[in-house]
Design an enzyme around this catalytic site. Structure first.
Site, PDB file in Angstrom:
ATOM      1  N   VAL A  48       0.859  -1.202   0.000  1.00 15.20           N
ATOM      2  CA  VAL A  48       0.000   0.000   0.000  1.00 15.20           C
ATOM      3  C   VAL A  48       0.889   1.244   0.000  1.00 15.20           C
ATOM      4  CG1 VAL A  48      -1.864   1.243   1.175  1.00 15.20           C
ATOM      5  CG2 VAL A  48      -1.696  -1.237   1.416  1.00 15.20           C
ATOM      6  N   ILE A 107       5.726   5.102   0.399  1.00 13.98           N
ATOM      7  CA  ILE A 107       5.346   5.819   1.631  1.00 13.98           C
ATOM      8  C   ILE A 107       5.454   4.842   2.809  1.00 13.98           C
ATOM      9  CG2 ILE A 107       3.575   7.200   2.786  1.00 13.98           C
ATOM     10  CD1 ILE A 107       2.197   7.546   0.046  1.00 13.98           C
ATOM     11  N   ASP A 111      -8.017  -1.753  -7.495  1.00 12.30           N
ATOM     12  CA  ASP A 111      -6.675  -1.642  -6.902  1.00 12.30           C
ATOM     13  C   ASP A 111      -6.761  -0.859  -5.580  1.00 12.30           C
ATOM     14  OD1 ASP A 111      -3.541  -1.549  -7.425  1.00 12.30           O
ATOM     15  OD2 ASP A 111      -4.146   0.464  -6.839  1.00 12.30           O
ATOM     16  N   LYS A 171      -6.152  -2.078  -1.485  1.00  9.68           N
ATOM     17  CA  LYS A 171      -5.285  -1.363  -0.543  1.00  9.68           C
ATOM     18  C   LYS A 171      -6.083  -0.930   0.686  1.00  9.68           C
ATOM     19  CE  LYS A 171      -2.221   0.135  -4.253  1.00  9.68           C
ATOM     20  NZ  LYS A 171      -2.069   1.110  -5.332  1.00  9.68           N
TER      21      LYS A 171
HETATM   22  N1  HSE Z   1      -1.460   0.580 -10.245  1.00  7.49           N
HETATM   23  C1  HSE Z   1      -1.112   1.216  -9.014  1.00  7.49           C
HETATM   24  C2  HSE Z   1      -1.402   2.702  -9.095  1.00  7.49           C
HETATM   25  C3  HSE Z   1       0.331   1.080  -8.633  1.00  7.49           C
HETATM   26  O1  HSE Z   1      -1.700   3.236 -10.164  1.00  7.49           O
HETATM   27  O2  HSE Z   1      -1.324   3.330  -8.066  1.00  7.49           O
HETATM   28  C4  HSE Z   1       0.631  -0.160  -7.858  1.00  7.49           C
HETATM   29  O3  HSE Z   1      -0.118  -0.280  -6.698  1.00  7.49           O
END
Ligand code: HSE
Length: 432
Positions: free
Chosen positions: A133, A137, A202, A206
């Site tokens: 995640v 950072i 995505d 996270k």
């Molecule tokens: N595909 C992700 C993004 C990067 O665009 O933040 C990897 O987690």
């Protein structure tokens, strides 16, 4: 313990190359900080012939997973190959062979984190995933360790760089969604198939990881309501500007008492909100705790070297644990039973854009409907649009999600409302 710790890398793509580079270029610093060297012993790749982004001794490359997972010299497996099924199998195999595991794989941890942590615990191994995640950072350790004595009640973040880049280009340069996406693909932020990014998956994965660590409960992907940015229009972004609101894809996780809610959706932020000025491909996560108050973590959410620094932070922690003989002890165990907040207990402000018949009393009818539901307006904007119609935009004060859904249902039935063009959550003090 040997004077050199050996690593087996699974994958040598963008992140794997960064890991190799940091280990080579920062070897002296690692030796100084750890009192021993770090060496990459073997690297599992799919194709031995492929051109690499990093100088690598070809003798350490292999296409045979046994040469990495069953290698007696290897202490730590670093999984940076991505994907779920093979990665899960390899990690299970590694843990059962008593090898510590560091992974950058958010999809895998969001879907199978609790199972893998159980196997790691049973085998006395570490399993760390800082890079999953927020890329570079230092976020998860800050939440899990830095705020360990606090009770976190809200985590709100821009956790996907691709969508932040697209929304920034739409907002600042007036680019269409399609043009901004194409540019993101050219620059290598967005994948050839950008679905997981633009549809919010995505970010949802996270947020699952962040919510688990923040609220100490077993949040799963199915608990997250997800909406991506592919429907966001320049028209709404422009109306937002008139209302001092900025559109961002926000991952939102909130705990009220024992009830939690987790969602990912395009959200209008008050321009004054600290997340509103996080632009381009950058990520930022805003964490509020009962004792600490408000904190914000900002930085590159992806990229070879940034993500590799997070992977290496985990590798260093594993090695420190090896030196102290305390591996396999550090797991965040769920403390609370999961209770999802029902719609009547979830409060927010909302932006609603309606296509309304431009006739006497139309607005009074709309305002009457909101009054009946006890929803008050914070801002109202009306502009003539097509012949005989106007766009009416209302920003509500806080109301429950249940009330908001009822308002949408009732508005659909109102004869002066031609259609509900769009609606978004609004976060922050939108008063001016
Ligand atoms: N595909 C992700 C993004 C990067 O665009 O933040 C990897 O987690």
């Amino acid at each position: 313990m040997a004077n050199e710790v050996s690593i087996g890398l699974l994958g040598l793509g963008v992140v794997g190359s960064g890991v190799l580079k940091i280990i080579e270029e920062h070897q002296e610093d690692l030796v100084h900080r750890l009192g021993r060297g770090v060496k990459v012993e073997k690297v599992l790749v799919r194709n031995l012939e492929k051109a690499r982004q990093v100088d690598v001794d070809e003798r350490i490359l292999t296409t045979n997973s046994d040469e990495v997972l069953k290698n007696p010299n290897i202490d730590i497996i670093v999984e940076v190959m991505g994907g779920v099924d093979d990665a899960r199998q390899y990690i299970l195999e590694a843990l059962k062979a008593k090898k510590h595991v560091v992974t950058a794989n958010k999809d895998l941890i969001a879907l199978h984190g609790p199972e893998l942590e159980k196997v790691a615990r049973e085998n006395g191994c570490d399993l760390f995933y800082e890079a999953s995640v927020g890329g570079g950072i230092p976020l998860l350790r800050s939440v899990a360790d830095g705020l360990i004595s606090d009770r976190i009640n809200q985590v709100m973040g821009i956790v996907n760089g691709t969508t932040n880049y697209i929304l920034t280009k739409m907002t600042k340069d007036g680019q269409s969604y399609e043009d901004a996406l194409r540019k993101a693909q050219e620059l290598g932020f967005a994948e050839a198939d950008p679905t997981a990014d633009v549809e919010g998956l995505d970010a949802a994965r996270k947020m699952v990881i962040l919510a688990r660590l923040s609220f100490l409960t077993n949040v799963e992907l199915d608990d997250v309501e997800v909406k991506g940015i592919s429907d966001v229009s320049l028209t709404d972004i422009e109306y937002g500007k008139k209302l001092d609101l900025t559109m961002k894809l926000i991952g939102f996780a909130k705990r009220t008492g024992q009830e939690i809610e987790v969602n990912v959706q395009p959200t209008f932020l008050a321009d004054t909100h600290p997340l509103a000025s996080v632009n381009d491909e950058y990520n930022a996560v805003y964490v509020s705790g009962e004792a600490v108050g408000e904190t914000m973590f900002y930085g590159p959410g992806a990229g070879s070297l940034p993500t590799a620094t997070a992977v290496m932070a985990d590798v260093v922690e594993v090695i420190k644990n090896m030196i102290l003989g305390v591996n396999g002890k550090k797991f965040i165990r769920p403390q609370f039973e999961k209770k999802l907040a029902p719609p009547e207990n979830r409060y927010s402000q909302y932006y609603i854009r309606l296509k309304v018949k431009d006739e006497t009393g139309a607005f009074a009818r709309i305002s009457d409907l909101f009054k009946k539901l006890g929803i008050s307006f914070e801002r109202i904007l009306q502009t003539p649009r097509e012949e005989g119609y106007a766009d009416v935009i209302v920003v509500t004060h806080e109301t429950s999600y249940e009330n908001f859904k009822q308002a949408l249902e009732d508005l659909e039935k109102l004869d002066v409302v031609d259609s509900i063009r769009s609606h978004y959550r609004v976060e922050g003090d939108a008063k001016r």
